[in-house]
Design an enzyme around this catalytic site. Structure first.
Site, mmCIF file in Angstrom:
data_model
loop_
_atom_site.group_PDB
_atom_site.id
_atom_site.type_symbol
_atom_site.label_atom_id
_atom_site.label_comp_id
_atom_site.label_asym_id
_atom_site.label_seq_id
_atom_site.Cartn_x
_atom_site.Cartn_y
_atom_site.Cartn_z
ATOM 1 N N HIS A 1 0.817 -1.226 0.000
ATOM 2 C CA HIS A 1 0.000 0.000 0.000
ATOM 3 C C HIS A 1 0.845 1.268 0.000
ATOM 4 O O HIS A 1 0.492 2.242 -0.661
ATOM 5 C CB HIS A 1 -0.938 0.032 1.213
ATOM 6 C CG HIS A 1 -1.940 -1.064 1.220
ATOM 7 N ND1 HIS A 1 -1.688 -2.287 1.801
ATOM 8 C CD2 HIS A 1 -3.195 -1.130 0.716
ATOM 9 C CE1 HIS A 1 -2.749 -3.068 1.652
ATOM 10 N NE2 HIS A 1 -3.671 -2.400 0.994
ATOM 11 N N GLU B 1 3.125 -2.008 7.488
ATOM 12 C CA GLU B 1 4.044 -1.970 6.341
ATOM 13 C C GLU B 1 5.332 -1.221 6.696
ATOM 14 O O GLU B 1 6.423 -1.625 6.286
ATOM 15 C CB GLU B 1 3.327 -1.378 5.116
ATOM 16 C CG GLU B 1 2.204 -2.311 4.649
ATOM 17 C CD GLU B 1 1.616 -1.978 3.297
ATOM 18 O OE1 GLU B 1 2.046 -0.998 2.651
ATOM 19 O OE2 GLU B 1 0.693 -2.719 2.862
ATOM 20 N N ARG C 1 -22.133 13.598 16.625
ATOM 21 C CA ARG C 1 -22.484 14.757 15.803
ATOM 22 C C ARG C 1 -23.817 14.470 15.109
ATOM 23 O O ARG C 1 -23.957 13.440 14.452
ATOM 24 C CB ARG C 1 -21.416 15.016 14.738
ATOM 25 C CG ARG C 1 -20.159 15.664 15.264
ATOM 26 C CD ARG C 1 -19.219 16.009 14.114
ATOM 27 N NE ARG C 1 -18.189 16.952 14.517
ATOM 28 C CZ ARG C 1 -16.973 16.612 14.955
ATOM 29 N NH1 ARG C 1 -16.625 15.348 15.023
ATOM 30 N NH2 ARG C 1 -16.113 17.544 15.307
ATOM 31 N N ARG D 1 -15.751 21.049 21.291
ATOM 32 C CA ARG D 1 -17.036 20.349 21.302
ATOM 33 C C ARG D 1 -17.908 20.734 22.505
ATOM 34 O O ARG D 1 -19.038 20.290 22.602
ATOM 35 C CB ARG D 1 -16.789 18.829 21.267
ATOM 36 C CG ARG D 1 -16.130 18.334 19.976
ATOM 37 C CD ARG D 1 -17.002 18.631 18.753
ATOM 38 N NE ARG D 1 -18.380 18.234 18.945
ATOM 39 C CZ ARG D 1 -18.849 16.976 18.853
ATOM 40 N NH1 ARG D 1 -18.023 16.000 18.523
ATOM 41 N NH2 ARG D 1 -20.125 16.704 19.051
HETATM 42 N N1 URA Z 1 -10.691 15.086 14.313
HETATM 43 C C1 URA Z 1 -11.698 14.394 14.887
HETATM 44 O O1 URA Z 1 -11.722 13.156 14.844
HETATM 45 N N2 URA Z 1 -12.685 15.084 15.512
HETATM 46 C C2 URA Z 1 -12.715 16.430 15.554
HETATM 47 O O2 URA Z 1 -13.646 17.008 16.098
HETATM 48 C C3 URA Z 1 -11.659 17.141 14.942
HETATM 49 C C4 URA Z 1 -10.651 16.429 14.327
#
Ligand code: URA
Length: 264
Positions: A8, A81, A169, A224
């Site tokens: 890969h 790898e 989300r 978040r």
């Molecule tokens: N990467 C992620 O997995 N989540 C985020 O909120 C930002 C970057």
């Protein structure tokens, strides 16, 4: 004759000049930035699918920068790898969404251990097996962040198989999070987890299981506690700081390893 090319990543041990150290960004677009940050003469040595690889010199030794793509499956392929052609230390340089209120966009997070929400790591060790960073790499990253006066948080990361439902989300096409995952962000937050990303648990488990060293530093690009979106204008500065921290940490690690060998 050149030895076997890994499928890969399209690399051989000769092409990476026997490098034993690698930076692992997820994004192929960041590979050249990291490589140029420690060696202006660094050059591309392979590019296939999500895997782009550049080679440079640091502290008198070849160092590879190889993208993993997003998530556990592609990360496991990269580690397998690269290990098969001689790489022994892997430093993930990523981005992340923070879930604790004291963490700001632009800070960096050094992961000591990861919650295994990835799936791929189960193919290497049962879930009871911990996903933990190499202790020496954590120390080097923290020392490097201090040197650069970068705000740095050290602790546990939730490493999710998905960006949308796994990180709770709903601002997505699905617009829905399955029952099992509803309330999970709050739960991780209560348990002191610092952040979400998508590769560290696979990296840590694969590396521990195979006797390899791994670490992870991520730049915070989303808060978040405030919302679901990534802060677009915050990405570049966060990535830049993370690269600085990672590059100096790698140099410390190479120097420490050399001192150990010379002591023998
Ligand atoms: N990467 C992620 O997995 N989540 C985020 O909120 C930002 C970057």
């Amino acid at each position: 004759m050149e030895r076997k090319e890994v499928y890969h990543l399209a690399l051989t041990q000769e092409r990476i000049e026997g490098a034993r150290y690698a930076f692992l960004p997820g994004d192929p677009g960041r590979v050249s930035h990291i490589a140029s940050a420690f060696d202006p003469a660094a050059r591309e040595v392979a590019a296939k699918r999500e895997y782009r690889s550049w080679l440079g010199q640091m502290a008198g030794t070849p160092v590879l920068v190889a993208s993993t793509g997003i998530g556990g499956p592609s990360t496991s392929i990269a580690v397998e790898e690269l290990a098969s052609i001689g790489v022994r230390l892997f430093l993930r340089v990523g981005t992340t969404g923070a879930i604790q209120p004291q963490i700001e966009v632009g800070d960096v997070i050094v992961t000591t251990g990861s919650v295994r929400l990835d799936g791929a790591s189960n193919h290497y060790a049962p879930l009871e097996y911990p996903a933990v960073s190499d202790y020496g790499i954590v120390n080097a990253l923290v020392a490097s962040a201090r040197t650069h006066s970068v705000r740095c948080h050290v602790g546990i990361t939730a490493s999710s198989a998905t960006f949308y439902p796994g990180q709770e989300r709903t601002d997505s096409y699905a617009g829905h999070v399955v029952a099992d995952l509803r309330g999970s962000l709050e739960e991780w937050k209560r348990l002191g987890v610092l952040n979400y990303e998508m590769e560290s648990s696979t990296l840590f488990v694969v590396c521990s299981a195979l006797g390899l060293r791994a670490g992870c530093v991520c730049g915070v690009i989303g808060d978040r506690t405030q919302g679901e979106a990534v802060n677009s204008s915050g990405v570049q500065p966060a990535v830049q700081k993370t690269i600085q921290v990672a590059v100096d940490a790698m140099e410390m690690l190479i120097t420490q390893d050399r001192a150990l060998v010379n002591d023998d």
